[in-house]
Design a protein around this motif. Structure first.
Motif, PDB file in Angstrom:
ATOM      1  N   LEU A  58       0.823  -1.204   0.000  1.00 54.28           N
ATOM      2  CA  LEU A  58       0.000   0.000   0.000  1.00 54.28           C
ATOM      3  C   LEU A  58       0.857   1.254   0.000  1.00 54.28           C
ATOM      4  N   TYR A  59       0.625   2.156  -0.960  1.00 54.40           N
ATOM      5  CA  TYR A  59       1.365   3.412  -0.932  1.00 54.40           C
ATOM      6  C   TYR A  59       0.476   4.638  -0.909  1.00 54.40           C
ATOM      7  N   GLN A  60      -0.842   4.504  -1.120  1.00 49.55           N
ATOM      8  CA  GLN A  60      -1.742   5.651  -0.980  1.00 49.55           C
ATOM      9  C   GLN A  60      -2.992   5.194  -0.233  1.00 49.55           C
ATOM     10  N   LEU A  61      -3.284   5.869   0.861  1.00 50.30           N
ATOM     11  CA  LEU A  61      -4.449   5.547   1.682  1.00 50.30           C
ATOM     12  C   LEU A  61      -5.259   6.820   1.868  1.00 50.30           C
ATOM     13  N   TYR A  62      -6.396   6.901   1.188  1.00 43.46           N
ATOM     14  CA  TYR A  62      -7.221   8.107   1.174  1.00 43.46           C
ATOM     15  C   TYR A  62      -8.557   7.812   1.861  1.00 43.46           C
ATOM     16  N   LEU A  63      -8.775   8.445   3.009  1.00 41.17           N
ATOM     17  CA  LEU A  63     -10.002   8.241   3.783  1.00 41.17           C
ATOM     18  C   LEU A  63     -10.744   9.552   4.023  1.00 41.17           C
ATOM     19  N   ALA A  64     -10.309  10.658   3.441  1.00 43.47           N
ATOM     20  CA  ALA A  64     -10.840  11.988   3.746  1.00 43.47           C
ATOM     21  C   ALA A  64     -12.335  12.074   3.507  1.00 43.47           C
ATOM     22  N   GLY A  65     -12.995  12.925   4.317  1.00 43.78           N
ATOM     23  CA  GLY A  65     -14.399  13.225   4.087  1.00 43.78           C
ATOM     24  C   GLY A  65     -15.340  12.091   4.402  1.00 43.78           C
ATOM     25  N   ASN A  66     -15.106  11.397   5.509  1.00 46.83           N
ATOM     26  CA  ASN A  66     -15.999  10.331   5.950  1.00 46.83           C
ATOM     27  C   ASN A  66     -16.333  10.522   7.426  1.00 46.83           C
ATOM     28  N   LYS A  67     -16.754   9.443   8.088  1.00 40.09           N
ATOM     29  CA  LYS A  67     -17.095   9.491   9.506  1.00 40.09           C
ATOM     30  C   LYS A  67     -16.272   8.480  10.302  1.00 40.09           C
ATOM     31  N   PHE A  68     -15.065   8.198   9.817  1.00 32.89           N
ATOM     32  CA  PHE A  68     -14.215   7.266  10.540  1.00 32.89           C
ATOM     33  C   PHE A  68     -13.920   7.801  11.939  1.00 32.89           C
ATOM     34  N   SER A  69     -13.841   6.886  12.885  1.00 33.08           N
ATOM     35  CA  SER A  69     -13.609   7.276  14.272  1.00 33.08           C
ATOM     36  C   SER A  69     -12.549   6.364  14.887  1.00 33.08           C
ATOM     37  N   GLY A  70     -12.256   6.627  16.172  1.00 36.92           N
ATOM     38  CA  GLY A  70     -11.254   5.829  16.849  1.00 36.92           C
ATOM     39  C   GLY A  70      -9.847   6.340  16.577  1.00 36.92           C
ATOM     40  N   GLU A  71      -8.872   5.552  16.962  1.00 40.30           N
ATOM     41  CA  GLU A  71      -7.484   5.949  16.855  1.00 40.30           C
ATOM     42  C   GLU A  71      -6.801   5.342  15.632  1.00 40.30           C
ATOM     43  N   ILE A  72      -5.702   5.956  15.242  1.00 38.21           N
ATOM     44  CA  ILE A  72      -4.850   5.362  14.209  1.00 38.21           C
ATOM     45  C   ILE A  72      -4.130   4.181  14.839  1.00 38.21           C
ATOM     46  N   PRO A  73      -4.270   2.985  14.290  1.00 33.76           N
ATOM     47  CA  PRO A  73      -3.636   1.823  14.936  1.00 33.76           C
ATOM     48  C   PRO A  73      -2.119   1.897  14.887  1.00 33.76           C
ATOM     49  N   VAL A  74      -1.499   1.427  15.942  1.00 31.68           N
ATOM     50  CA  VAL A  74      -0.047   1.372  16.004  1.00 31.68           C
ATOM     51  C   VAL A  74       0.518   0.555  14.847  1.00 31.68           C
ATOM     52  N   GLU A  75      -0.247  -0.433  14.395  1.00 33.08           N
ATOM     53  CA  GLU A  75       0.213  -1.347  13.348  1.00 33.08           C
ATOM     54  C   GLU A  75       0.395  -0.681  11.996  1.00 33.08           C
ATOM     55  N   ILE A  76      -0.031   0.570  11.864  1.00 28.19           N
ATOM     56  CA  ILE A  76       0.096   1.240  10.562  1.00 28.19           C
ATOM     57  C   ILE A  76       1.545   1.284  10.099  1.00 28.19           C
TER      58      ILE A  76
END
Length: 1001
Positions: free
Chosen positions: A431-449
């Motif tokens: 994975l080299y591009q991860l685009y999640l902008a403009g949604n309702k995602f919640s919670g934390e960024i996982p350490v595993e990223i």
């Protein structure tokens, strides 16, 4: 029969036993010499190097009949070059087959070819043959004629076809022929099963008589200027396996009866003006590839599409389709590529498009899809691109989607997704591009990223994410952009972020970050933009940030204290420190001063300051006056010491040039010197660039000061780097689209470069400075300028012994002659690369660390790598194309702070109407389609990642394709892939918009 007579007869059939065999051997040996065949040419040529051959039949690739007479020559794909000796080859009495395809053979087809009257098979495709094709009427036995992918010019002798009634295979595609109407004579060749006329400069309509060619299995008429409707008679070609009509100007609907083409496997009518529904396609159950992108089709897809068992490629983007995709699509077929973006499809995503486990790219962005992502796509381990942005999708993203092992892009932005980012993201190694902008995602960024070690771009902006940024983020050393603005993150910004050594852009605005700004940010030498505004950050601004070369810095509306570091104390950051009441600076006007003065400045102190300033200004004016006088004196005094180096035949001497270097003759000013117009005594005019040399010793860096230094006996001032670069580059170049350098005239203190004079000035002047009643450039002229300039750059990158990087491509460096033909000029920043141009790796050895160029044209990698290669020139040329198509400047206030034309265009490439809306208003309606295609080429050239930009060789091809109906003359810059399948794939991907919509990239 007497024994001696029998022996005599047998002897006649032995190799080398008769004069005919010896004669044919000499002819084949002549062919060997003409094609430059040696031991090292190819492993199949050992037999061609027998010390004393006795018969041509001994050679690999030569076939003979029972009488040892040559019947066939097959040296296809053997990497041979040279020319073809038709005069001798056609003396072979039994020669029926010549196959020399896929080599590097040059030269022309001489009229001697007409003497090969026994030929049934002639394949010279994929070579470098030039000139016009002679009358082929004598070759009445020909069954196969393949001349595609060469550089033939002129009008093809279509009337020759009257006599070639045995033809079954005709391939003339991809040649820069002169324009001609569709050759109706071809439709009389009723034995044809293969007709390949793509990119042959055909215009007019496809005649109804095409229906006579009922034996056809392949019909390719793409990349021409064909107009009008697809004739209903095409439905008679019931054996058709492939129909290629892309990139023409065909209109109307798919004709009634089109569904009769029941054997059709590959149908491409993309990039036309077709409209209506596609109900006729419901019966084409053997379809493997269907490409209809960039048309005006509408209505729903037939439900029968869901039953197609062989469908692999479905490209329908940029139309007006609506309704739902058939729910069963992909259930029975090995779908590989689906792009239905930029339509009005609605309903749910069909769950089984990856049922067979072969899907690589699924692109459904910019539609009205709703519902959840089917869980089945979590099992689609072959996926490389998964792009569903700009829809109305909702729900929780299936957990397995995050950990797909081969996916490069996950693009979910601008939907209504909720839930968290799954810890499985750490398994997404590709994975080299991860685009999640403009949604309702919640919670934390996982350490595993941190496990997604290939990540280049992260955009989580405008969601409901919270918690702290994990310290593990610092392990992403390939990360270029980190966009987390407009969320609910809190806590301190981790110090480990300094480990993201490739970061170019950080935006953490509009969150609840607290604590101090990490000093480690100052270690990110590639950082170009840092936005931390609207948080709760405290403490001082780290001194380490002063070492960065930031073009954008916004720390506003925080709780920062203390003095702004002197290296950042500039008003250039547009209020980037505002809203921090406890910050101070003695240089930034809107901040409080850091130390109290003894009182308000008195009027006396103010007056003294003004007097000092006025005195300094007076000294400057005096210095300029003395400088001009000294320059004039130096030119007069040292006129005998000029050294002339000519690169072309001259009709003037240096005295005539030197005496004309005065302020009255200045026609331009640049970073490296003035440009003068010099009218010569013979009536000719030249342009002269005056470059001042720096001193050989000392610390003086000002050019003006250097020019005023006295010349000591015996001292030798070194030539300026700019002068050396321009002379070394231009003196060796001979190309119609590169400015001509006549000579250089040098002295110890300065140098003159004498060029051809181009009366219409620069492209910048013509686009942006049209005044005084002059008319602006029409579209036809702009298009020809674009192609010509592209060919000039293509020559620099691909046509020289050592590739040349210009490094300052811009509209003011594209000059125009009296006919508005373009010339690439100003090579003061050029560098001859040490390695081969064409590497996709922007960090290759062919790059240079010298930062150069002009604001608005500089490629983004300058900021985060300090390295440039030929893809940087491609980016700059893309900006020039945008100027040509929109009429706008690269930098305008309308674009917003720190924004440019590339950003402005990308934000508007969302639909056909929006694209047309940004075109120059002077274009006629009939020209807008072509201008839009050129704009899409510009967007490709300005892709963020250098590796995704096309080469200039590809840009030339795409511009010529975009121009379609134009006659561009002998296309000297035209190059093609030798593999038709790869060329087709390249064409499909190259016309996708790499922008905000970014289909397929």
């Amino acid at each position: 029969m007497p024994l001696h007579l029998l022996l005599l007869i047998l002897l006649c059939f032995l190799p080398g036993s008769n004069s005919s065999s010896e004669s044919e051997l000499q002819i084949i040996l002549h062919l060997k010499n003409s094609l430059g065949i040696t031991n090292s040419t190819d492993s199949g040529f050992q037999t061609w190097n027998i010390p004393s051959p006795t018969s041509p039949c001994q050679f690999h690739g030569i076939t003979c009949n029972s009488g040892f007479s040559v019947t066939g020559i097959d040296l296809s794909n053997k990497r041979v070059s040279g020319t073809i000796p038709f005069s001798s080859l056609c003396q072979l009495p039994s020669l029926a087959n010549i196959s020399l395809a896929s080599n590097y053979i040059s030269g022309i087809l001489t009229s001697d070819l007409r003497n090969c009257t026994e030929l049934t098979y002639l394949d010279l495709s994929f070579n470098n043959l030039t000139g016009t094709i002679p009358d082929l009427s004598p070759l009445h036995k020909l069954q196969t004629l393949a001349l595609s992918d060469n550089f033939f010019s002129g009008v093809f002798p279509w009337t020759s076809l009257r006599n070639l009634t045995s033809l079954t295979y005709l391939s003339l595609a991809d040649n820069p022929f002169a324009a001609s109407a569709f050759p109706v004579l071809v439709t009389n060749l009723t034995k044809l099963y293969w007709l390949y006329l793509s990119d042959s400069n055909l215009h007019g309509e496809i005649p109804p008589s095409i229906g006579q060619l009922t034996a056809l299995i392949d019909l390719e008429l793409a990349d021409n200027s064909l107009s009008g409707p697809i004739p209903p008679e095409i439905a008679k070609l019931e054996k058709l396996w492939q129909l290629e009509l892309y990139n023409n100007s065909l209109t109307g609907t798919l004709p009634s009866g089109f569904g009769n083409l029941s054997e059709l496997a590959n149908f491409d009518a993309s990039m036309n003006l077709l409209e209506g529904n596609v109900s006729e396609l419901r019966l084409l159950k053997k379809l493997v590839s269907l490409q209809l992108f960039y048309n005006d089709f509408s209505g729903e897809l037939p439900r029968e599409f869901g039953e197609f068992k062989y469908l692999v490629n479905l490209s329908l983007y940029s139309n007006r389709f609506s309704g739902e995709l058939p729910a069963t699509i992909g259930s029975w077929s090995e779908l590989n590529f689906v792009d239905v973006s930029t339509n009005s499809f609605s309903g749910k995503i069909p769950p089984d498009m990856c049922r067979m486990g072969t899907m690589k790219k699924l692109l459904i962005l910019e539609n009205k899809f709703s519902g959840e992502i089917p869980a089945t796509y979590g099992d689609c381990t072959t996926l490389i691109r998964f792009r569903v942005s700009n829809n109305s999708l909702s729900g929780v993203v299936p957990a397995a989607i995050w950990s797909l092992p081969n996916v490069n892009i996950i693009d979910l932005k601008i939907n209504q997704f909720e839930g968290g980012i799954n810890a499985g993201i750490g398994k997404a190694k590709s994975l080299y591009q991860l685009y999640l902008a403009g949604n309702k995602f919640s919670g934390e960024i996982p350490v595993e990223i941190a496990g997604a070690s290939s990540l280049v771009g992260i955009d989580f902006s405008s969601n409901n994410l919270s918690g702290q940024i994990p310290a593990s983020i610092g392990e992403l050393n390939s990360l270029v952009s980190l966009l987390l603005q407009n969320n609910s993150f809190s806590g301190a910004i981790p110090e480990t972020i300094g480990g993201c050594v490739s970061l170019n852009a950080i935006n953490l605005a509009d969150n609840f970050f607290s604590g101090e700004i990490p000093a480690s940010l100052g270690e990110l030498q590639s950082l170009n933009s840092l936005v931390l505004s609207n948080n709760e950050l405290s403490g001082v601004v780290p001194e380490s940030l002063s070492s960065l070369k930031l073009s954008s810095l916004d720390l506003s509306n925080n709780e920062l204290t203390g003095a702004v570091p002197s290296g950042l104390s500039a008003n250039a950051y547009n209020g980037g420190f505002a809203g921090n009441p406890n910050l101070c600076s003695n240089s930034i006007s809107y901040l409080s001063p850091c130390s109290r003065s003894s009182g308000s400045p008195s009027r006396i102190r103010l007056a003294v300051t003004c007097l000092l300033a006025a005195f300094a200004l007076l000294l400057c004016f005096m210095g300029l006056f003395l400088l001009k006088k000294r320059r004039s004196d130096r030119f007069t005094e040292n006129s005998a010491s000029w050294d002339v180096k000519s690169f072309r035949v001259l009709s003037f001497d240096e005295q005539e040039i030197v005496k004309s270097i005065s302020e009255d003759n200045v026609i331009g000013k640049g970073g490296s010197g003035n440009v003068y117009r010099v009218d010569l005594g013979g009536g000719n005019t030249v342009a002269v660039k005056h470059i001042l040399h720096p001193p050989s010793t000392g610390t003086v860096t000002s050019k003006a000061t250097a020019a005023m230094l006295p010349t000591r006996p015996g001292s030798v001032r070194s030539l300026s780097r700019e002068f050396e670069a321009e002379v070394n580059t231009l003196s060796s170049i001979r190309h119609v689209n590169v400015v001509k350098l006549y000579c250089s005239i040098t002295s110890e203190e300065s140098s003159l470069l004498v060029y051809e004079y181009l009366p219409n000035g620069s492209l910048w002047d013509q686009i942006h400075s049209v005044a005084g009643g002059k008319l602006g450039l029409d579209w036809e002229t702009r298009y020809e300028i674009a192609v010509g300039a592209a060919k000039g750059l293509e020559y620099l990158h691909h046509g020289c012994d050592r590739p040349i990087l210009h490094r300052d491509v811009k509209s003011s460096n594209i000059l125009l002659d009296e006919f508005f033909k373009p010339r690439i000029g100003d090579f003061g920043l050029a560098k001859i690369l040490q390695g081969a141009v064409g590497s996709e790796d922007s960090s290759s050895s062919s790059s240079t660390h010298v930062i150069a160029g002009t604001h608005g044209y500089i490629a983004p990698e300058y900021a985060y790598t300090w390295k440039v290669n030929e893809k940087s020139d491609v980016y700059s040329f893309g900006v020039v194309l945008m100027e040509l198509v929109t009429g706008r400047r690269p930098i305008e206030p309308e674009y917003g702070d720190n924004k440019d034309i590339v950003y402005w265009v990308a934000r508007r490439m969302t639909s056909r109407d929006s694209i047309f809306g940004i075109l120059d208003g002077s274009f006629r309606e009939s020209e807008k389609e072509e201008a839009a295609r050129v704009l899409k080429v510009a967007v490709l050239c300005t892709a963020m990642l250098p590796a995704t930009r096309p080469s200039m060789r590809t840009v030339v091809q795409m511009l010529e394709d975009a121009g379609g109906p134009r006659l561009l003359g002998e296309s000297e810059g035209k190059h093609r892939s030798s593999d038709r399948a790869e060329a087709k794939l390249d064409k499909v991907s190259s016309y996708k918009v790499v922008s905000v919509s970014n289909h397929g990239c």
